[in-house]
Design a protein around this motif. Structure first.
Motif, PDB file in Angstrom:
ATOM      1  N   ASP A   1      25.503  28.089  38.717  1.00 30.11           N
ATOM      2  CA  ASP A   1      26.544  28.946  38.136  1.00 30.11           C
ATOM      3  C   ASP A   1      27.517  29.948  39.062  1.00 30.11           C
TER       4      ASP A   1
ATOM      5  N   ALA B   1      19.676  27.010  38.558  1.00 34.76           N
ATOM      6  CA  ALA B   1      20.559  27.354  37.404  1.00 34.76           C
ATOM      7  C   ALA B   1      21.647  28.451  37.957  1.00 34.76           C
ATOM      8  N   SER B   2      21.100  29.528  38.546  1.00 27.58           N
ATOM      9  CA  SER B   2      21.689  30.716  38.859  1.00 27.58           C
ATOM     10  C   SER B   2      22.630  30.138  39.939  1.00 27.58           C
TER      11      SER B   2
ATOM     12  N   CYS C   1      22.175  39.360  41.946  1.00 21.97           N
ATOM     13  CA  CYS C   1      21.976  38.373  40.659  1.00 21.97           C
ATOM     14  C   CYS C   1      21.763  39.316  39.482  1.00 21.97           C
TER      15      CYS C   1
ATOM     16  N   ALA D   1      21.174  21.661  33.383  1.00 25.64           N
ATOM     17  CA  ALA D   1      22.167  21.344  33.870  1.00 25.64           C
ATOM     18  C   ALA D   1      22.600  19.908  33.105  1.00 25.64           C
TER      19      ALA D   1
ATOM     20  N   HIS E   1      29.982  27.614  40.751  1.00 25.41           N
ATOM     21  CA  HIS E   1      31.063  27.279  39.948  1.00 25.41           C
ATOM     22  C   HIS E   1      32.015  28.536  39.855  1.00 25.41           C
ATOM     23  N   GLU E   2      31.369  29.643  39.604  1.00 25.08           N
ATOM     24  CA  GLU E   2      32.108  30.792  39.515  1.00 25.08           C
ATOM     25  C   GLU E   2      33.040  31.119  40.397  1.00 25.08           C
TER      26      GLU E   2
END
Length: 363
Positions: free
Chosen positions: A121, A117-118, A292, A92, A124-125
């Protein structure tokens, strides 16, 4: 004569001393952070380090190369006999120090950053990260998740003081504002610490990457991975704590949560134990389960198996991880325990294991 247990205890004390030395050094001279970070980036940016960090060689500390900036790393007490005694993750757009897999299971801080990290993401999505003015990172570990955000307030909560020491080191390394990134000792099983807000937050987002590996018995998995027999013990504790926490906030505060985890269930019917538990506690209308896109498990440093996978196949893959169980006889014993756990899940109709996000509109 020094026994194996004595040696491990000595290594633990050395690591604690090194962490204290790094913390003191960065606090006394913040300008050192950039120099220290550049030295760590020089090590982590090599092909040798990348190869080590993705394979079974990471069962032992990384052997430094003659081209690495060893003098500075030795000065900070981070090296022994040519080996770097922590793990470096570049993630990140920031840099993190944490434990390696060789650290004893009872005290180890989670070494990997792919799960964070997943989670980042997905947050944010969903748009929820952007809307939050306060982020609570439950089971924060070394700070892989919370330190990657840039909201007005980030609170990092963990039961392990060692994890919070790493989180503070990483905050200093990345030159982040201490007024916006705060660490707190917290056992989620006893509830959720209510942060001291200077002003009422309009929107709180709780993020959780708690230990979620199904585990037949305490001690078979490290503290940072043991999720109990179903893998959802701490997630359920977080749901209960979150329900109480949301009631303590001022009326009108929006509370949302995203929990990452594994869940037993049935792929044919699309029913998952963690989603069901959340529905019972908070109401099914407040709960969404999102699978996921990553593969199911990380085994020996790399992710593998389709998501979802049959529960017996998945659990035996966990038992066969040589990074966690390097001794062959030990792996056989662990495999037996996981075979019995798989049989218990199958008896309950839990034919599969999946990996995903629990998305919650709490208030």
């Amino acid at each position: 004569m020094i026994t194996i247990d004595d040696s491990r205890e000595l290594d633990t004390h050395r690591r604690q001393d090194a962490m204290g030395h790094v913390l003191a050094s960065l606090r006394d001279a913040p300008r050192r952070a950039r120099m220290f970070r550049e030295a760590l980036e020089a090590v982590a940016g090599t092909r040798r380090y990348l190869h080590w960090s993705q394979g079974t060689g990471q069962s032992e500390p990384y052997v430094l190369d003659s081209d690495d900036p060893v003098d500075l790393l030795y000065q900070l007490g981070l090296c022994q006999s040519g080996r770097f005694m922590m793990r470096i993750n570049q993630h990140a757009s920031r840099l993190f120090l944490t434990d390696g897999v060789w650290v004893p299971k009872p005290s180890r801080v989670f070494p990997f950053c792919d799960e964070s990290a997943s989670l980042i993401d997905f947050a944010h999505e969903s748009g929820w990260a952007r809307q939050a003015d306060c982020i609570l990172d439950v089971g924060s570990g070394c700070g892989h998740t919370a330190l990657a955000f840039d909201r007005p307030r980030q609170f990092l909560l963990d039961i392990n003081p060692r994890a919070l020491a790493y989180a503070e080191i990483n905050r200093l390394l990345n030159e982040l504002d201490p007024q916006r990134y705060l660490v707190r000792l917290n056992d989620i099983r006893s509830g959720l610490v209510l942060p001291a807000f200077e002003s009422r937050p309009n929107s709180v987002l709780l993020l959780a990457n708690l230990p979620f590996a199904p585990c037949p018995a305490r001690g078979l998995m490290p503290l940072d991975s043991d999720g109990g027999p179903s893998g959802i013990d701490l997630q359920v504790a977080a749901l209960r704590a979150l329900k109480t926490f949301s009631r303590q906030l001022p009326s009108g505060t929006r509370v949302r949560a995203i929990l990452l985890g594994l869940s037993p269930g049935n792929a044919a019917t699309g029913s998952w134990l963690l989603e069901q538990a959340a529905g019972l506690l908070l109401g099914p209308e407040r709960v969404e389960w999102h699978r996921c896109n990553d593969q199911l498990l990380r085994i020996d440093g790399r992710r593998g198996l389709p998501n979802p996978s049959p529960v017996d196949k998945a659990l035996l893959a966990i038992a066969g991880c040589t990074l966690e169980n390097p001794d062959r006889a030990q792996r056989r014993r662990v495999a037996g325990a996981y075979e019995r756990l798989a049989a218990a899940h199958l008896k309950k109709g839990h034919t599969d294991l999946t990996y995903g996000f629990l998305k919650l509109r709490v208030a």
